[in-house]
Design an enzyme around this catalytic site. Structure first.
Site, PDB file in Angstrom:
ATOM      1  N   HIS A  22       2.995   3.699  -8.843  1.00  0.00           N
ATOM      2  CA  HIS A  22       2.658   1.934  -9.234  1.00  0.00           C
ATOM      3  C   HIS A  22       3.862   1.416  -9.973  1.00  0.00           C
ATOM      4  O   HIS A  22       4.475   0.285  -9.883  1.00  0.00           O
ATOM      5  CB  HIS A  22       1.388   1.929 -10.223  1.00  0.00           C
ATOM      6  CG  HIS A  22       0.216   2.518  -9.461  1.00  0.00           C
ATOM      7  ND1 HIS A  22      -0.142   1.970  -8.076  1.00  0.00           N
ATOM      8  CD2 HIS A  22      -0.861   3.023  -9.752  1.00  0.00           C
ATOM      9  CE1 HIS A  22      -1.294   2.811  -7.641  1.00  0.00           C
ATOM     10  NE2 HIS A  22      -1.957   3.219  -8.684  1.00  0.00           N
ATOM     11  N   ARG A  29      -0.113   9.571  -9.887  1.00  0.00           N
ATOM     12  CA  ARG A  29      -0.214   8.155  -8.810  1.00  0.00           C
ATOM     13  C   ARG A  29       0.566   6.870  -9.709  1.00  0.00           C
ATOM     14  O   ARG A  29       1.100   6.135  -9.026  1.00  0.00           O
ATOM     15  CB  ARG A  29      -1.781   7.887  -8.760  1.00  0.00           C
ATOM     16  CG  ARG A  29      -2.343   8.860  -7.744  1.00  0.00           C
ATOM     17  CD  ARG A  29      -4.113   8.648  -7.791  1.00  0.00           C
ATOM     18  NE  ARG A  29      -4.129   7.165  -7.206  1.00  0.00           N
ATOM     19  CZ  ARG A  29      -4.033   6.987  -6.021  1.00  0.00           C
ATOM     20  NH1 ARG A  29      -3.822   7.723  -5.012  1.00  0.00           N
ATOM     21  NH2 ARG A  29      -4.212   5.553  -5.759  1.00  0.00           N
ATOM     22  N   ASN A  65       1.482   3.396  -2.812  1.00  0.00           N
ATOM     23  CA  ASN A  65       1.770   3.918  -4.189  1.00  0.00           C
ATOM     24  C   ASN A  65       1.364   5.275  -4.364  1.00  0.00           C
ATOM     25  O   ASN A  65       2.328   6.150  -4.778  1.00  0.00           O
ATOM     26  CB  ASN A  65       1.739   2.844  -5.226  1.00  0.00           C
ATOM     27  CG  ASN A  65       2.023   1.648  -4.983  1.00  0.00           C
ATOM     28  OD1 ASN A  65       2.942   1.562  -4.389  1.00  0.00           O
ATOM     29  ND2 ASN A  65       1.666   0.751  -6.061  1.00  0.00           N
ATOM     30  N   ASN A  85     -10.558  -1.989  -5.885  1.00  0.00           N
ATOM     31  CA  ASN A  85      -9.744  -1.293  -6.778  1.00  0.00           C
ATOM     32  C   ASN A  85     -10.475  -0.837  -8.391  1.00  0.00           C
ATOM     33  O   ASN A  85     -10.052   0.053  -8.756  1.00  0.00           O
ATOM     34  CB  ASN A  85      -8.502  -1.839  -7.029  1.00  0.00           C
ATOM     35  CG  ASN A  85      -7.766  -1.757  -5.909  1.00  0.00           C
ATOM     36  OD1 ASN A  85      -6.668  -2.481  -5.667  1.00  0.00           O
ATOM     37  ND2 ASN A  85      -7.834  -0.524  -4.981  1.00  0.00           N
ATOM     38  N   ASP A 145       0.888  -1.085  -0.114  1.00  0.00           N
ATOM     39  CA  ASP A 145       0.078  -0.031   0.242  1.00  0.00           C
ATOM     40  C   ASP A 145       1.201   1.282  -0.094  1.00  0.00           C
ATOM     41  O   ASP A 145       1.807   1.358   0.502  1.00  0.00           O
ATOM     42  CB  ASP A 145      -0.882  -0.024   1.192  1.00  0.00           C
ATOM     43  CG  ASP A 145      -1.843   1.056   1.212  1.00  0.00           C
ATOM     44  OD1 ASP A 145      -2.179   1.666  -0.011  1.00  0.00           O
ATOM     45  OD2 ASP A 145      -2.637   1.146   2.304  1.00  0.00           O
TER      46      ASP A 145
HETATM   47  C1  FPP Z   1      -1.897   0.241  -3.325  1.00  0.00           C
HETATM   48  O1  FPP Z   1      -1.419   1.719  -3.290  1.00  0.00           O
HETATM   49  C2  FPP Z   1      -1.463  -0.300  -4.355  1.00  0.00           C
HETATM   50  C3  FPP Z   1      -1.824  -0.732  -5.559  1.00  0.00           C
HETATM   51  C4  FPP Z   1      -3.312  -0.594  -5.552  1.00  0.00           C
HETATM   52  C5  FPP Z   1      -1.293  -1.567  -6.527  1.00  0.00           C
HETATM   53  C6  FPP Z   1      -0.499  -2.499  -5.685  1.00  0.00           C
HETATM   54  C7  FPP Z   1       0.347  -3.266  -6.804  1.00  0.00           C
HETATM   55  C8  FPP Z   1       1.779  -3.187  -7.103  1.00  0.00           C
HETATM   56  C9  FPP Z   1       2.518  -2.556  -5.943  1.00  0.00           C
HETATM   57  C10 FPP Z   1       2.414  -3.525  -8.140  1.00  0.00           C
HETATM   58  C11 FPP Z   1       2.608  -5.129  -8.178  1.00  0.00           C
HETATM   59  C12 FPP Z   1       3.214  -5.677  -9.189  1.00  0.00           C
HETATM   60  C13 FPP Z   1       2.980  -6.628  -9.966  1.00  0.00           C
HETATM   61  C14 FPP Z   1       3.589  -7.051 -10.759  1.00  0.00           C
HETATM   62  C15 FPP Z   1       2.030  -7.756  -9.478  1.00  0.00           C
HETATM   63  P1  FPP Z   1      -2.481   2.872  -3.441  1.00  0.00           P
HETATM   64  O2  FPP Z   1      -2.524   3.174  -4.828  1.00  0.00           O
HETATM   65  O3  FPP Z   1      -3.767   2.542  -2.965  1.00  0.00           O
HETATM   66  O4  FPP Z   1      -1.770   3.992  -2.709  1.00  0.00           O
HETATM   67  P2  FPP Z   1      -2.287   5.051  -1.817  1.00  0.00           P
HETATM   68  O5  FPP Z   1      -3.137   4.267  -0.806  1.00  0.00           O
HETATM   69  O6  FPP Z   1      -1.474   5.919  -1.293  1.00  0.00           O
HETATM   70  O7  FPP Z   1      -3.425   5.926  -2.601  1.00  0.00           O
END
Ligand code: FPP
Length: 233
Positions: free
Chosen positions: A35, A31, A20, A66, A18
């Site tokens: 990722h 954003r 990103n 999501n 979490d």
């Molecule tokens: C949450 O951060 C993260 C995600 C929704 C995406 C997670 C996926 C990856 C890290 C990539 C994994 C890679 C592979 C190849 C499977 P958020 O966007 O919710 O962040 P925030 O809470 O700060 O908004």
């Protein structure tokens, strides 16, 4: 091989990746830039877990919730994940890693789904760490699906915990011993609800893109010192 030493390691490590978006926002970036770096971190952490000899690693990459995000972010995230897994494929082969995709894959666009399934097939003969990637995954949905499958096959009451477990996406996997969540959030967010009944939790303020192997080792050292009683005295 990893240089770090541990008295004991989780047999099954699960990770909620979490933060990103916040990582990117802090840097005045879109954003999706978070990722992008998150995918690189994913590859590093998977490699580190395999080097340590952790048998099972499960990551929460995309939740059923999501899908509610802006369509352009969803599209870019799916593209980055598909591309990332493909890019990391030779490394995963070298490390003898198996891949398993858990979740409602049928909700993915045909092209992405086919590519991801091809990667899963390509690694299916490997015998090392089992990497499970949760995609369009939700713990409640997984349980409802399991109950519906039991009804459809005409299961007789009373059903047992073992009956339910056989119908989870994680059938055959041990329960997670440790669940890590990054970015300073203290929630389960519908992740492995059934399976985490006795898991240890580790929370860190570090956002996922910065969760490099050094941060992973901190979490694993914290786990080393946990006393697990599974409800016993
Ligand atoms: C949450 O951060 C993260 C995600 C929704 C995406 C997670 C996926 C990856 C890290 C990539 C994994 C890679 C592979 C190849 C499977 P958020 O966007 O919710 O962040 P925030 O809470 O700060 O908004």
């Amino acid at each position: 091989m990893a240089e770090e030493r541990f008295a004991r390691l989780p047999a099954h490590l699960a990770v909620i990746m979490d933060g990103n978006g916040r990582w990117a926002k802090k840097r005045l970036l879109p954003r999706t830039a978070g990722h992008k770096v998150g995918v690189d971190t994913f590859a590093e952490v998977v490699g580190a877990c395999s080097d340590l000899g952790i048998p099972y690693l499960t990551v929460y990459a995309f939740s059923t919730e999501n899908w509610k995000r802006d369509a352009s972010e969803v599209q870019e995230l799916l593209r980055l994940m598909g591309q990332g897994i493909k890019r990391f494929l030779p490394d995963m082969h070298r490390k003898n890693i198996r891949l398993s995709l858990l979740g409602e894959l049928e909700r993915f666009p045909e092209k992405e789904r086919a590519e991801l399934l091809a990667c899963e097939r390509e690694l299916s003969e490997n015998t090392g760490m089992l990497l499970s990637v949760c995609l369009s995954y939700g713990g409640r949905q997984e349980l409802v699906r399991a109950f519906n499958e039991l009804l459809a096959e005409g299961a007789k009451a009373p059903v047992t915990a073992e009956d339910v477990e056989k119908h989870l996406y994680t059938a055959g996997l041990p329960d997670p011993d440790l669940v890590i969540r990054t970015s300073g959030e203290y929630r389960i967010s519908n992740f492995l609800l059934w399976q985490s009944a006795y898991a240890e939790y580790y929370f860190t303020d570090v956002c996922w893109p910065d969760f490099k192997p050094k941060e992973l080792y901190k979490a694993l050292h914290a786990y080393e010192n946990r006393s697990r009683r599974f409800g016993g005295a």
